[in-house]
Write a protein that holds these residues in place. Sequence first.
Motif, PDB file in Angstrom:
ATOM      1  N   THR A  64       0.833  -1.203   0.000  1.00 30.53           N
ATOM      2  CA  THR A  64       0.000   0.000   0.000  1.00 30.53           C
ATOM      3  C   THR A  64       0.872   1.260   0.000  1.00 30.53           C
ATOM      4  OG1 THR A  64      -0.240   0.142   2.391  1.00 30.53           O
ATOM      5  CG2 THR A  64      -1.882  -1.171   1.241  1.00 30.53           C
ATOM      6  N   ARG A  65       2.041   1.140  -0.557  1.00 32.76           N
ATOM      7  CA  ARG A  65       2.953   2.277  -0.790  1.00 32.76           C
ATOM      8  C   ARG A  65       3.356   3.002   0.485  1.00 32.76           C
ATOM      9  NH1 ARG A  65      -0.485   4.209  -5.681  1.00 32.76           N
ATOM     10  NH2 ARG A  65      -0.578   6.235  -4.661  1.00 32.76           N
ATOM     11  N   LEU A  66       3.532   2.243   1.582  1.00 34.95           N
ATOM     12  CA  LEU A  66       3.999   2.857   2.823  1.00 34.95           C
ATOM     13  C   LEU A  66       5.526   2.874   2.864  1.00 34.95           C
ATOM     14  CD1 LEU A  66       1.484   1.307   5.390  1.00 34.95           C
ATOM     15  CD2 LEU A  66       1.652   3.700   4.720  1.00 34.95           C
ATOM     16  N   ILE A  67       6.133   3.321   1.797  1.00 36.09           N
ATOM     17  CA  ILE A  67       7.594   3.411   1.714  1.00 36.09           C
ATOM     18  C   ILE A  67       7.931   4.884   1.530  1.00 36.09           C
ATOM     19  CG2 ILE A  67       9.638   2.764   0.353  1.00 36.09           C
ATOM     20  CD1 ILE A  67       8.388   0.351   1.669  1.00 36.09           C
ATOM     21  N   TYR A  68       8.777   5.403   2.414  1.00 37.38           N
ATOM     22  CA  TYR A  68       9.083   6.832   2.356  1.00 37.38           C
ATOM     23  C   TYR A  68      10.528   7.060   1.945  1.00 37.38           C
ATOM     24  CZ  TYR A  68       4.802   6.628   5.028  1.00 37.38           C
ATOM     25  OH  TYR A  68       3.524   6.352   5.432  1.00 37.38           O
ATOM     26  N   PRO A  69      10.825   8.245   1.380  1.00 32.64           N
ATOM     27  CA  PRO A  69      12.193   8.541   0.991  1.00 32.64           C
ATOM     28  C   PRO A  69      13.118   8.359   2.193  1.00 32.64           C
ATOM     29  CG  PRO A  69      10.720  10.308   0.294  1.00 32.64           C
ATOM     30  CD  PRO A  69       9.912   9.355   1.097  1.00 32.64           C
ATOM     31  N   PRO A  70      14.318   7.870   2.018  1.00 26.65           N
ATOM     32  CA  PRO A  70      15.008   7.576   0.768  1.00 26.65           C
ATOM     33  C   PRO A  70      14.599   6.257   0.123  1.00 26.65           C
ATOM     34  CG  PRO A  70      16.409   6.970   2.591  1.00 26.65           C
ATOM     35  CD  PRO A  70      15.152   7.527   3.187  1.00 26.65           C
ATOM     36  N   GLY A  71      13.473   5.704   0.541  1.00 25.85           N
ATOM     37  CA  GLY A  71      13.011   4.459  -0.062  1.00 25.85           C
ATOM     38  C   GLY A  71      12.247   4.743  -1.333  1.00 25.85           C
ATOM     39  N   HIS A  72      12.130   3.716  -2.185  1.00 20.68           N
ATOM     40  CA  HIS A  72      11.539   3.966  -3.484  1.00 20.68           C
ATOM     41  C   HIS A  72      11.059   2.631  -4.064  1.00 20.68           C
ATOM     42  CE1 HIS A  72      11.141   5.261  -7.593  1.00 20.68           C
ATOM     43  NE2 HIS A  72      12.171   4.531  -7.984  1.00 20.68           N
ATOM     44  N   ILE A  73       9.800   2.595  -4.485  1.00 21.58           N
ATOM     45  CA  ILE A  73       9.304   1.389  -5.151  1.00 21.58           C
ATOM     46  C   ILE A  73       9.680   1.523  -6.616  1.00 21.58           C
ATOM     47  CG2 ILE A  73       7.273   0.008  -5.724  1.00 21.58           C
ATOM     48  CD1 ILE A  73       5.920   1.199  -3.227  1.00 21.58           C
ATOM     49  N   ALA A  74      10.607   0.689  -7.052  1.00 23.15           N
ATOM     50  CA  ALA A  74      11.186   0.884  -8.377  1.00 23.15           C
ATOM     51  C   ALA A  74      10.378   0.200  -9.468  1.00 23.15           C
ATOM     52  CB  ALA A  74      12.628   0.373  -8.394  1.00 23.15           C
ATOM     53  N   ARG A  75       9.655  -0.872  -9.088  1.00 19.18           N
ATOM     54  CA  ARG A  75       9.042  -1.683 -10.111  1.00 19.18           C
ATOM     55  C   ARG A  75       7.943  -2.513  -9.476  1.00 19.18           C
ATOM     56  NH1 ARG A  75      11.626  -6.387 -12.172  1.00 19.18           N
ATOM     57  NH2 ARG A  75      13.444  -5.943 -10.938  1.00 19.18           N
ATOM     58  N   GLY A  76       7.020  -3.025 -10.284  1.00 21.85           N
ATOM     59  CA  GLY A  76       6.081  -4.009  -9.788  1.00 21.85           C
ATOM     60  C   GLY A  76       4.628  -3.593  -9.836  1.00 21.85           C
ATOM     61  N   GLN A  77       3.783  -4.576  -9.547  1.00 19.42           N
ATOM     62  CA  GLN A  77       2.343  -4.364  -9.491  1.00 19.42           C
ATOM     63  C   GLN A  77       1.801  -5.057  -8.247  1.00 19.42           C
ATOM     64  OE1 GLN A  77       1.038  -6.134 -13.247  1.00 19.42           O
ATOM     65  NE2 GLN A  77       0.177  -4.136 -13.800  1.00 19.42           N
ATOM     66  N   ALA A  78       0.725  -4.533  -7.706  1.00 18.09           N
ATOM     67  CA  ALA A  78       0.022  -5.212  -6.614  1.00 18.09           C
ATOM     68  C   ALA A  78      -1.459  -5.172  -6.966  1.00 18.09           C
ATOM     69  CB  ALA A  78       0.298  -4.530  -5.285  1.00 18.09           C
TER      70      ALA A  78
END
Lengths: 335, 319
Positions: A64-78
């Motif tokens: 559910t995109r609970l990733i914050y900078p400096p994190g980054h979802i680079a690829r994928g689908q859910a």
Amino acid sequence: MSKKYLELEPEKILSVKDLEVKFYTYAGVVHAVSGVSFDVYENEVVALVGETGCGKTVTTRAITRLIYPPGHIARGQAIFRRRNGTVIDLLSISEKELRDIRGNEIAYIFQDPTSALNPLFTAGEHIVETIVAHSSTNRKLARNEAIRLLKQVLIPHPSLRVKTYPHELSGGMRQRVVIATAIANKPRLLIADEPTTNLDVTVQAQILDLLSELKKQYSMSIILITHNLGIVAEIADRVYVMYAGKIVESANVFELFEKPMHPYTRGLLHALPDPVRRIEKLEYIPGTVPSLINPPPGCRFHPRCKFAKRVCREEPPMVEVEPGHYVACWLYAKR
Amino acid sequence: MSLIRVENVKKYFKVRGSLFKKVKAVDGVTFMIKEAETFGVVGETGCGKSTLGRVILRLLKPTAGKVYFMNKDVLKLSGENLKKFRRMAQMVFQDPHSSLNPRMTILEIILEPLKEHGIVVDDPEKYITEHLEIVGLGREHLYRYPHELSGGQKQRVAILRALILRPKFIVLDEPTSALDVSVQAQILNLLKDLQKKFKASYMFISHDLAVVKFMSNRIAVMYLGKFVEIANADELFEKPLHPYAQVLLAAIPIPNPKIARERKKIRIVGEPPSPINPPPGCRFHPRCPYVMDICKREEPPMVEVEPGHYVACWLYARR
Ligand SMILES: Nc1ncnc2c1ncn2[C@@H]1O[C@H](COP(=O)(O)OP(=O)(O)OP(=O)(O)O)[C@@H](O)[C@H]1O
Ligand SMILES: Nc1ncnc2c1ncn2[C@@H]1O[C@H](COP(=O)(O)OP(=O)(O)OP(=O)(O)O)[C@@H](O)[C@H]1O
Ligand code: SF4
Ligand code: SF4
Ligand SMILES: [Mg+2]
Ligand SMILES: [Mg+2]
């Protein structure tokens, strides 16, 4: 943006495809999740197990995109099926739609109960806020519901405890407040990250019963992250084993305990302390957990694997060895 | 020789919104821990284990009772002696997340206790990296903040921070709850090795009974603020005497799905007990299958049933 037509088999509720998450840190890029794919069926408990730091929490937060900078979802689908039947990609919908889903259709029991609770809110307020945020219920009814939920998670004296602040509760009580908050809106998918680590085995057993009951009653699906293989054996239907940012094996729970195939899975099952025998030293998997900044090439387990061959420096494909039993290891794959 | 002696310690908390009600978190606990011994404590969630650990380390003031460390009254320590105690007695807190300062890097977190006690290291980066490697972390973690680590990584930082001063006594409160079984095995072996080397004593609190058994020489079972049984680790597992100890041991999850699902599920019955209003007599009586009349009226005394095996239950005590 072109409109993609999304598909999801009717018996599935979630399908994560090729997920990749990175963190840009002082010391380099952390490849926390590298191409993870998995499915969750309706009314199923899926366990996610693996070494500490292998990416379990990050994987489920990324859904559910609970990733914050400096994190980054680079690829994928859910790909997720909503309560109303529509099929969406959680990684590309609007933040507004996502907020509507989070805490409601998809709920989390986070790993650190203390950080999941706001120290300025009482136990009851946490639950009340979650309920009123996603429904038109008034506060008074929500408050009664909060007391009922605290009772359901076996907190003694719920009508008094509803007014207590997190620091006045024991570790296990805080954890149960988090559980009560998560199930308040009867989610379709519950993500439970180490939900019972602070509970004694008798209360743990009762909480697991409660989760199984909710699963049946509301046909809820659960992603369960735990290091406790006893709990996995007790309530999981299927298991995914993760190592250093990748899934290395998956099977139904009986298969996995009876016929573990990946050398990492076997090592894990071997390191369990035995409650019956007296032992002086525990067995463990030799070598150290790999750095995710410079992960080993190919099979990420190869520096610690006693079966490693030359080919293991190349990425092993995921193969279906028996119906429903998948493993990514060169011992089982043909070149 | 005993390193720690605890005498009839009680800790009551006020209840919010009530003038008279009290949470009797710890309600009269007596025991001692020998040098180089691991004393395990298991029991219900909320029965007072963490509170007991904090009282022993003087992080909380007891409502009543005494704690002795190397025969000195811990509550009376001051000045240089208190500082020495703070150095020799450490705690690994149950929740690593809230016990690590979120604004400090891992390097700073582990250096802090050294600084506080005036210990200078030549090359802190190198020194801390070497130590991080012992617990399976490395250089790449030095400059991260706690929220940038996984649950199990934080937990190992917390353990390392407690170990860095080479204490004589550590309260380990659920120290491996966030570790996978293989890393857990390495950490437990490490704790045992250090104990042999430095003759340290541990108070080991955990809900994982197999782990407590592996680590401990003796184990106490706690229920609602009181110890109900104390025995040698092997003996407790072979022959638990107290009815609560029996249900607890029977509920250990078995890592085998066939056995786990076929075995009869024993569930403890009745309402969870409340330390705000503990039942009179034996505190376990509303849930005990063997309850007798006397159990509801009088508190059972702690008796030594076999050498070193103590239990507080009317089934074993004479009136
Ligand atoms: N904000 C961040 N910045 C840098 N690295 C991070 C961050 N968050 C997580 N990581 C790293 O990503 C990796 C995966 O972390 P994650 O929390 O998913 O592990 P986990 O499998 O849940 O472990 P555990 O069982 O210990 O909780 C870890 O190596 C961790 O150090
Ligand atoms: N600061 C406080 N104020 C009020 N009550 C408190 C406080 N700290 C602890 N308590 C209460 O004291 C009791 C014992 O708590 P404690 O944290 O010692 O339990 P525990 O045995 O460690 O439980 P767990 O296994 O869940 O960690 C609980 O009822 C708790 O709510
Ligand atoms: S691919 Fe090779 S190194 Fe990896 S687990 Fe299999 S045998 Fe071991
Ligand atoms: S004293 Fe009585 S109620 Fe208490 S545990 Fe023993 S038999 Fe049961
Ligand atoms: Mg985690
Ligand atoms: Mg505790």
